[in-house]
Design a protein around this motif. Structure first.
Motif, mmCIF file in Angstrom:
data_model
loop_
_atom_site.group_PDB
_atom_site.id
_atom_site.type_symbol
_atom_site.label_atom_id
_atom_site.label_comp_id
_atom_site.label_asym_id
_atom_site.label_seq_id
_atom_site.Cartn_x
_atom_site.Cartn_y
_atom_site.Cartn_z
ATOM 1 N N LYS A 199 -60.008 14.003 -0.394
ATOM 2 C CA LYS A 199 -58.627 13.549 -0.477
ATOM 3 C C LYS A 199 -57.875 14.222 0.663
ATOM 4 C CE LYS A 199 -58.803 13.004 -5.440
ATOM 5 N NZ LYS A 199 -58.317 13.512 -6.734
ATOM 6 N N VAL A 200 -57.221 13.406 1.492
ATOM 7 C CA VAL A 200 -56.626 13.885 2.728
ATOM 8 C C VAL A 200 -55.126 13.621 2.725
ATOM 9 C CG1 VAL A 200 -56.663 13.632 5.233
ATOM 10 C CG2 VAL A 200 -58.785 13.427 3.951
ATOM 11 N N PHE A 201 -54.386 14.616 3.155
ATOM 12 C CA PHE A 201 -52.940 14.486 3.307
ATOM 13 C C PHE A 201 -52.625 14.408 4.797
ATOM 14 C CE2 PHE A 201 -48.691 16.364 3.857
ATOM 15 C CZ PHE A 201 -47.956 15.550 3.011
ATOM 16 N N ILE A 202 -51.779 13.463 5.196
ATOM 17 C CA ILE A 202 -51.398 13.318 6.607
ATOM 18 C C ILE A 202 -50.122 14.118 6.855
ATOM 19 C CG2 ILE A 202 -50.740 11.728 8.442
ATOM 20 C CD1 ILE A 202 -52.328 9.567 7.007
ATOM 21 N N GLU A 203 -50.249 15.134 7.707
ATOM 22 C CA GLU A 203 -49.108 15.978 8.064
ATOM 23 C C GLU A 203 -48.282 15.303 9.164
ATOM 24 O OE1 GLU A 203 -47.844 18.760 7.003
ATOM 25 O OE2 GLU A 203 -49.420 19.625 5.762
ATOM 26 N N GLU A 204 -46.998 15.592 9.178
ATOM 27 C CA GLU A 204 -46.120 15.092 10.228
ATOM 28 C C GLU A 204 -46.075 16.036 11.415
ATOM 29 O OE1 GLU A 204 -42.277 13.994 8.815
ATOM 30 O OE2 GLU A 204 -43.082 12.951 7.069
ATOM 31 N N SER A 205 -46.569 17.260 11.219
ATOM 32 C CA SER A 205 -46.558 18.264 12.273
ATOM 33 C C SER A 205 -47.969 18.811 12.476
ATOM 34 C CB SER A 205 -45.619 19.409 11.897
ATOM 35 O OG SER A 205 -45.744 20.464 12.804
ATOM 36 N N GLU A 206 -48.362 18.945 13.724
ATOM 37 C CA GLU A 206 -49.681 19.484 14.043
ATOM 38 C C GLU A 206 -49.825 20.939 13.602
ATOM 39 O OE1 GLU A 206 -52.471 20.242 17.984
ATOM 40 O OE2 GLU A 206 -50.603 19.135 18.175
ATOM 41 N N ALA A 207 -48.730 21.659 13.561
ATOM 42 C CA ALA A 207 -48.756 23.077 13.226
ATOM 43 C C ALA A 207 -49.246 23.351 11.812
ATOM 44 C CB ALA A 207 -47.364 23.674 13.411
ATOM 45 N N PHE A 208 -49.039 22.424 10.891
ATOM 46 C CA PHE A 208 -49.399 22.644 9.495
ATOM 47 C C PHE A 208 -50.714 21.967 9.098
ATOM 48 C CE2 PHE A 208 -44.686 22.840 9.569
ATOM 49 C CZ PHE A 208 -44.572 24.194 9.323
ATOM 50 N N ALA A 209 -51.340 21.229 9.976
ATOM 51 C CA ALA A 209 -52.563 20.485 9.656
ATOM 52 C C ALA A 209 -53.789 21.391 9.722
ATOM 53 C CB ALA A 209 -52.727 19.320 10.618
ATOM 54 N N ASP A 210 -54.748 21.109 8.860
ATOM 55 C CA ASP A 210 -56.033 21.814 8.891
ATOM 56 C C ASP A 210 -56.929 21.282 10.001
ATOM 57 O OD1 ASP A 210 -55.480 23.414 6.588
ATOM 58 O OD2 ASP A 210 -55.892 21.661 5.337
ATOM 59 N N LEU A 211 -56.799 19.991 10.296
ATOM 60 C CA LEU A 211 -57.643 19.344 11.290
ATOM 61 C C LEU A 211 -56.812 18.343 12.086
ATOM 62 C CD1 LEU A 211 -60.627 18.870 12.297
ATOM 63 C CD2 LEU A 211 -60.743 17.032 10.611
ATOM 64 N N VAL A 212 -56.962 18.381 13.394
ATOM 65 C CA VAL A 212 -56.303 17.407 14.263
ATOM 66 C C VAL A 212 -57.323 16.312 14.549
ATOM 67 C CG1 VAL A 212 -55.175 17.007 16.473
ATOM 68 C CG2 VAL A 212 -54.832 19.173 15.277
ATOM 69 N N VAL A 213 -56.959 15.059 14.248
ATOM 70 C CA VAL A 213 -57.891 13.939 14.315
ATOM 71 C C VAL A 213 -57.503 12.970 15.423
ATOM 72 C CG1 VAL A 213 -58.780 11.933 13.046
ATOM 73 C CG2 VAL A 213 -58.473 14.104 11.875
ATOM 74 N N PHE A 214 -58.497 12.594 16.208
ATOM 75 C CA PHE A 214 -58.343 11.536 17.197
ATOM 76 C C PHE A 214 -59.130 10.339 16.688
ATOM 77 C CE2 PHE A 214 -59.859 9.157 20.904
ATOM 78 C CZ PHE A 214 -58.664 8.899 21.542
ATOM 79 N N GLN A 215 -58.478 9.184 16.602
ATOM 80 C CA GLN A 215 -59.139 7.979 16.111
ATOM 81 C C GLN A 215 -59.809 7.267 17.285
ATOM 82 O OE1 GLN A 215 -56.808 5.733 13.373
ATOM 83 N NE2 GLN A 215 -58.111 3.937 13.526
ATOM 84 N N GLU A 216 -61.124 7.289 17.284
ATOM 85 C CA GLU A 216 -61.936 6.714 18.358
ATOM 86 C C GLU A 216 -62.167 5.230 18.111
ATOM 87 O OE1 GLU A 216 -63.574 6.140 21.608
ATOM 88 O OE2 GLU A 216 -63.283 8.278 21.286
ATOM 89 N N ASP A 217 -62.231 4.452 19.180
ATOM 90 C CA ASP A 217 -62.490 3.018 19.072
ATOM 91 C C ASP A 217 -63.977 2.686 19.111
ATOM 92 O OD1 ASP A 217 -59.768 2.479 18.968
ATOM 93 O OD2 ASP A 217 -59.610 2.322 21.146
ATOM 94 N N ASN A 218 -64.792 3.614 19.562
ATOM 95 C CA ASN A 218 -66.235 3.415 19.674
ATOM 96 C C ASN A 218 -66.946 4.373 18.724
ATOM 97 O OD1 ASN A 218 -68.925 3.263 20.415
ATOM 98 N ND2 ASN A 218 -68.520 3.307 22.606
ATOM 99 N N ARG A 219 -67.749 3.851 17.814
ATOM 100 C CA ARG A 219 -68.412 4.684 16.810
ATOM 101 C C ARG A 219 -69.368 5.691 17.435
ATOM 102 N NH1 ARG A 219 -70.004 0.955 13.031
ATOM 103 N NH2 ARG A 219 -70.540 2.655 11.672
ATOM 104 N N LEU A 220 -69.943 5.382 18.569
ATOM 105 C CA LEU A 220 -70.881 6.291 19.213
ATOM 106 C C LEU A 220 -70.193 7.503 19.833
ATOM 107 C CD1 LEU A 220 -73.208 3.683 20.950
ATOM 108 C CD2 LEU A 220 -73.591 4.910 18.806
ATOM 109 N N MET A 221 -68.927 7.389 20.097
ATOM 110 C CA MET A 221 -68.178 8.489 20.709
ATOM 111 C C MET A 221 -67.581 9.448 19.674
ATOM 112 S SD MET A 221 -68.760 7.942 23.808
ATOM 113 C CE MET A 221 -67.672 9.087 24.607
ATOM 114 N N ALA A 222 -67.698 9.139 18.405
ATOM 115 C CA ALA A 222 -67.186 10.014 17.343
ATOM 116 C C ALA A 222 -68.253 11.062 17.021
ATOM 117 C CB ALA A 222 -66.832 9.194 16.113
ATOM 118 N N ASP A 223 -68.462 11.974 17.973
ATOM 119 C CA ASP A 223 -69.573 12.905 17.872
ATOM 120 C C ASP A 223 -69.171 14.378 17.925
ATOM 121 O OD1 ASP A 223 -68.751 12.894 20.475
ATOM 122 O OD2 ASP A 223 -70.732 12.612 21.352
#
Length: 118
Positions: free
Chosen positions: A50-74
């Protein structure tokens, strides 16, 4: 005693070969190691996390980049979102309440910012 040793040895071998699964569910998982193909579900019972989306990077546990290519999510923090649960490494549910979430994320548009802060 011999049976316990056999079971522990078998689980160790399965973990080394990757048959035991790549994601540790529940407590004890390392959020900084989550990457790959992600399925977003509307049912919290189907989700591994269960994931909560933070509005600020400072309070997040993980910073996520949404990749368009499944092979690059490595790498940690790089996720490819899929519509097919069978192809996903793990499933998440977006929780509205931070107290009920397993961890929090912040979406970034910059690939090099993805991952943990520590």
């Amino acid at each position: 005693m011999r049976r316990v040793y056999l079971v522990l040895n078998l689980s160790f071998i399965l973990t080394l070969t990757g048959i035991g699964g790549s994601v540790v569910y529940g407590q004890g998982f390392d959020v900084c190691q989550l990457y790959g193909v992600v399925y977003v579900t509307d049912n919290p019972n189907e989700a591994n996390f269960k994931v909560f989306i933070e509005e600020s990077e400072a309070f997040a546990d993980l910073v996520v980049f949404q990749e368009d290519n499944r092979l690059m999510a490595d790498r940690p923090g790089i996720w490819f979102i899929t519509d097919t649960p069978a192809f996903a490494n793990f499933a998440i549910y977006f929780e509205r309440n931070l107290g009920m979430a397993d961890f929090s994320i912040f979406y970034t548009d910059i690939l090099s910012f993805a991952g943990c802060k520590n």
